[in-house]
Design a protein around this motif. Structure first.
Motif, mmCIF file in Angstrom:
data_model
loop_
_atom_site.group_PDB
_atom_site.id
_atom_site.type_symbol
_atom_site.label_atom_id
_atom_site.label_comp_id
_atom_site.label_asym_id
_atom_site.label_seq_id
_atom_site.Cartn_x
_atom_site.Cartn_y
_atom_site.Cartn_z
ATOM 1 N N GLN A 89 114.299 -60.228 -26.892
ATOM 2 C CA GLN A 89 113.904 -61.541 -26.408
ATOM 3 C C GLN A 89 114.668 -62.601 -27.184
ATOM 4 O O GLN A 89 114.745 -62.548 -28.411
ATOM 5 N N ALA A 90 115.248 -63.541 -26.473
ATOM 6 C CA ALA A 90 115.997 -64.605 -27.138
ATOM 7 C C ALA A 90 115.095 -65.357 -28.098
ATOM 8 O O ALA A 90 113.972 -65.716 -27.754
ATOM 9 N N LYS A 91 115.587 -65.599 -29.307
ATOM 10 C CA LYS A 91 114.773 -66.272 -30.312
ATOM 11 C C LYS A 91 114.407 -67.678 -29.851
ATOM 12 O O LYS A 91 113.326 -68.198 -30.176
ATOM 13 N N ALA A 92 115.276 -68.279 -29.070
ATOM 14 C CA ALA A 92 115.012 -69.639 -28.597
ATOM 15 C C ALA A 92 113.779 -69.699 -27.706
ATOM 16 O O ALA A 92 113.157 -70.748 -27.541
ATOM 17 N N GLY A 93 113.399 -68.562 -27.132
ATOM 18 C CA GLY A 93 112.253 -68.536 -26.236
ATOM 19 C C GLY A 93 110.942 -68.203 -26.918
ATOM 20 O O GLY A 93 109.916 -68.060 -26.256
ATOM 21 N N THR A 94 110.952 -68.032 -28.233
ATOM 22 C CA THR A 94 109.729 -67.697 -28.958
ATOM 23 C C THR A 94 109.177 -68.930 -29.656
ATOM 24 O O THR A 94 109.913 -69.869 -29.955
ATOM 25 N N PRO A 95 107.869 -68.966 -29.932
ATOM 26 C CA PRO A 95 107.273 -70.131 -30.601
ATOM 27 C C PRO A 95 107.892 -70.372 -31.979
ATOM 28 O O PRO A 95 108.303 -69.430 -32.669
ATOM 29 N N ASP A 96 107.933 -71.639 -32.392
ATOM 30 C CA ASP A 96 108.513 -71.990 -33.681
ATOM 31 C C ASP A 96 107.716 -71.403 -34.831
ATOM 32 O O ASP A 96 108.230 -71.247 -35.936
ATOM 33 N N SER A 97 106.448 -71.061 -34.586
ATOM 34 C CA SER A 97 105.615 -70.507 -35.658
ATOM 35 C C SER A 97 106.048 -69.095 -36.040
ATOM 36 O O SER A 97 105.707 -68.601 -37.116
ATOM 37 N N LEU A 98 106.808 -68.433 -35.159
ATOM 38 C CA LEU A 98 107.241 -67.065 -35.428
ATOM 39 C C LEU A 98 108.470 -67.027 -36.338
ATOM 40 O O LEU A 98 109.359 -67.872 -36.235
ATOM 41 N N VAL A 99 108.484 -66.045 -37.205
ATOM 42 C CA VAL A 99 109.632 -65.787 -38.064
ATOM 43 C C VAL A 99 110.223 -64.448 -37.636
ATOM 44 O O VAL A 99 109.533 -63.425 -37.662
ATOM 45 N N ARG A 100 111.475 -64.457 -37.231
ATOM 46 C CA ARG A 100 112.133 -63.215 -36.819
ATOM 47 C C ARG A 100 112.876 -62.629 -38.012
ATOM 48 O O ARG A 100 113.836 -63.209 -38.525
ATOM 49 N N VAL A 101 112.414 -61.456 -38.460
ATOM 50 C CA VAL A 101 113.011 -60.761 -39.602
ATOM 51 C C VAL A 101 113.754 -59.530 -39.099
ATOM 52 O O VAL A 101 113.180 -58.705 -38.381
ATOM 53 N N ASP A 202 112.919 -65.918 -52.005
ATOM 54 C CA ASP A 202 111.728 -66.701 -51.689
ATOM 55 C C ASP A 202 112.154 -67.835 -50.774
ATOM 56 O O ASP A 202 113.120 -68.555 -51.063
ATOM 57 N N VAL A 203 111.449 -67.969 -49.662
ATOM 58 C CA VAL A 203 111.846 -68.871 -48.585
ATOM 59 C C VAL A 203 110.762 -69.924 -48.349
ATOM 60 O O VAL A 203 109.566 -69.622 -48.467
ATOM 61 N N LEU A 204 111.182 -71.123 -48.015
ATOM 62 C CA LEU A 204 110.240 -72.210 -47.711
ATOM 63 C C LEU A 204 110.323 -72.545 -46.231
ATOM 64 O O LEU A 204 111.386 -72.893 -45.720
ATOM 65 N N LYS A 205 109.180 -72.427 -45.530
ATOM 66 C CA LYS A 205 109.103 -72.777 -44.104
ATOM 67 C C LYS A 205 107.810 -73.539 -43.853
ATOM 68 O O LYS A 205 106.721 -73.041 -44.145
ATOM 69 N N ASN A 206 107.947 -74.747 -43.323
ATOM 70 C CA ASN A 206 106.781 -75.581 -43.008
ATOM 71 C C ASN A 206 105.825 -75.695 -44.201
ATOM 72 O O ASN A 206 104.614 -75.519 -44.077
#
Length: 357
Positions: A89-101, A202-206
């Motif tokens: 699934q294209a990442k652009a089509g997923t909610p911004d709350s999701l993190v694709r690892v 370590d990553v910072l998101k929102n």
């Protein structure tokens, strides 16, 4: 005849139970069970045939082999899935709350230093997936030769990455992130300069911080000649035993070293103050001690959202195993787990879409 089949059934039950037991017994305590765990899939296949025999006969004795199968449910559910095979699934089509690892052993971009490498195909797959966090094992980047760092920064639209080179040949491990990296580190399994190590960021998101470990547990270090030999044994075309002893020794060494490496990662992650992900090339399937020890207290994204009947992430000759895994702490929700069966490296890329609670 019935007595003979019952005897075979009992032997099959014992073999399957020993295979299951190998997932929980430290090979440093009793290493032969590690070999039994590696044989889980063929042992299970034969066991199912025996179950079918008793079921066709409508015999109550069928409950005995059936119980042995379901005793090992955690291993069964980590190896097989009845869910329909998922599509990318294209990442652009997923909610911004999701993190694709994503985790991907790129095999030095299929040995990018060769004239016939598949480096462009590997990069194209990464571009297709568009992970937010991309973890690479057997990573390769050398200035004036193969600029993987520059290529991936362009493909992933980010300048945030952590690359550690473990020898002078340019081979190491890397993690790329579309989010700011506030800390990075290395957990060295050894000082011998090989690529079987662990790195993390370590990553910072929102305004929330999380950690991602990328691990590459000890390899068996099989040579192509050994793989060819094993293939000949399976086909019944050779009866030589000496190569088998050498391969057995390599397997035993790897089992023991992976057990120690898992202890190091578990000890380090136990003190992590953030939600975390452990992913990478474990060089061991879900039936192994290394996987189950690492997964203790964590969620396997394949067990949660796996798809396709028999999961395979390594395709090397006749070898077909799921050895690339993604594990998450309890702070995460798992939305998907996708294995992309495209042969650019000797491993398939694996990704999971996750969200923080």
């Amino acid at each position: 005849m019935t007595k003979i089949i019952k005897f075979i059934t009992i032997l099959s039950c014992i073999a399957l139970l020993l295979s299951n037991l190998g997932a929980y017994v430290d090979p440093r305590t009793f290493w032969p069970l590690a070999f039994a765990s590696l044989a889980y899939v063929p042992v299970l296949a034969g066991h199912i045939l025996i179950c079918c025999y008793w079921l066709i006969r409508r015999s109550a004795f069928a409950l005995v082999p059936l119980c042995c199968i379901f005793i090992g449910w955690p291993i069964l559910s980590g190896t097989f899935s009845l869910s329909r095979k998922a599509q990318v699934q294209a990442k652009a089509g997923t909610p911004d709350s999701l993190v694709r690892v994503m985790t991907y052993n790129v095999h030095a971009f299929d040995e990018a230093f060769r004239a016939t490498s598949n480096s462009s195909k590997v990069l194209s797959l990464i571009d297709k997936i568009q992970p937010d966090i991309a973890c690479f094992q057997e990573y390769y980047s050398v200035p004036q030769h193969f600029q993987a760092n520059d290529s991936l920064k362009k493909i992933l639209h980010t300048k945030n990455f952590h690359f550690v080179q473990f020898n002078g040949d340019g081979v190491g491990m890397a993690i790329f992130s579309k989010y700011p990296i506030i800390k990075s580190g290395v957990l060295r399994f050894s000082e011998d300069g090989d690529g079987n190590q662990c790195i993390y960021i370590d990553v910072l998101k929102n305004n929330r911080t999380f950690r991602v470990y990328s691990v590459h547990l000890e390899s068996i270090r099989l040579k192509q000649t050994q793989i060819n030999y094993m293939s000949q044994v399976i086909k019944g075309k050779t009866k030589q035993l000496r190569p088998s002893k050498q391969i057995g020794g390599q397997l035993r060494r790897a089992f023991l070293e992976r057990a120690a490496q898992v202890d190091m990662v578990k000890e380090h992650s136990a003190s992590c103050p953030y939600p975390y992900v452990i992913c990478g090339d474990f060089n061991d399937p879900p039936s192994s001690y290394a996987f189950n020890k690492m997964a203790a207290g964590l969620l396997s994204t394949y067990r949660e959202k796996g798809n396709g009947f028999y999961a395979v992430t390594l395709h090397k000759g006749f070898l077909r195993y799921q050895i690339d895994h993604i594990l998450v702490s309890g702070n995460w929700n798992v939305s998907s787990h996708v294995i992309i069966p495209e042969q650019a490296s000797d491993h398939y890329p694996v990704y999971a879409d996750l969200s923080l609670n």
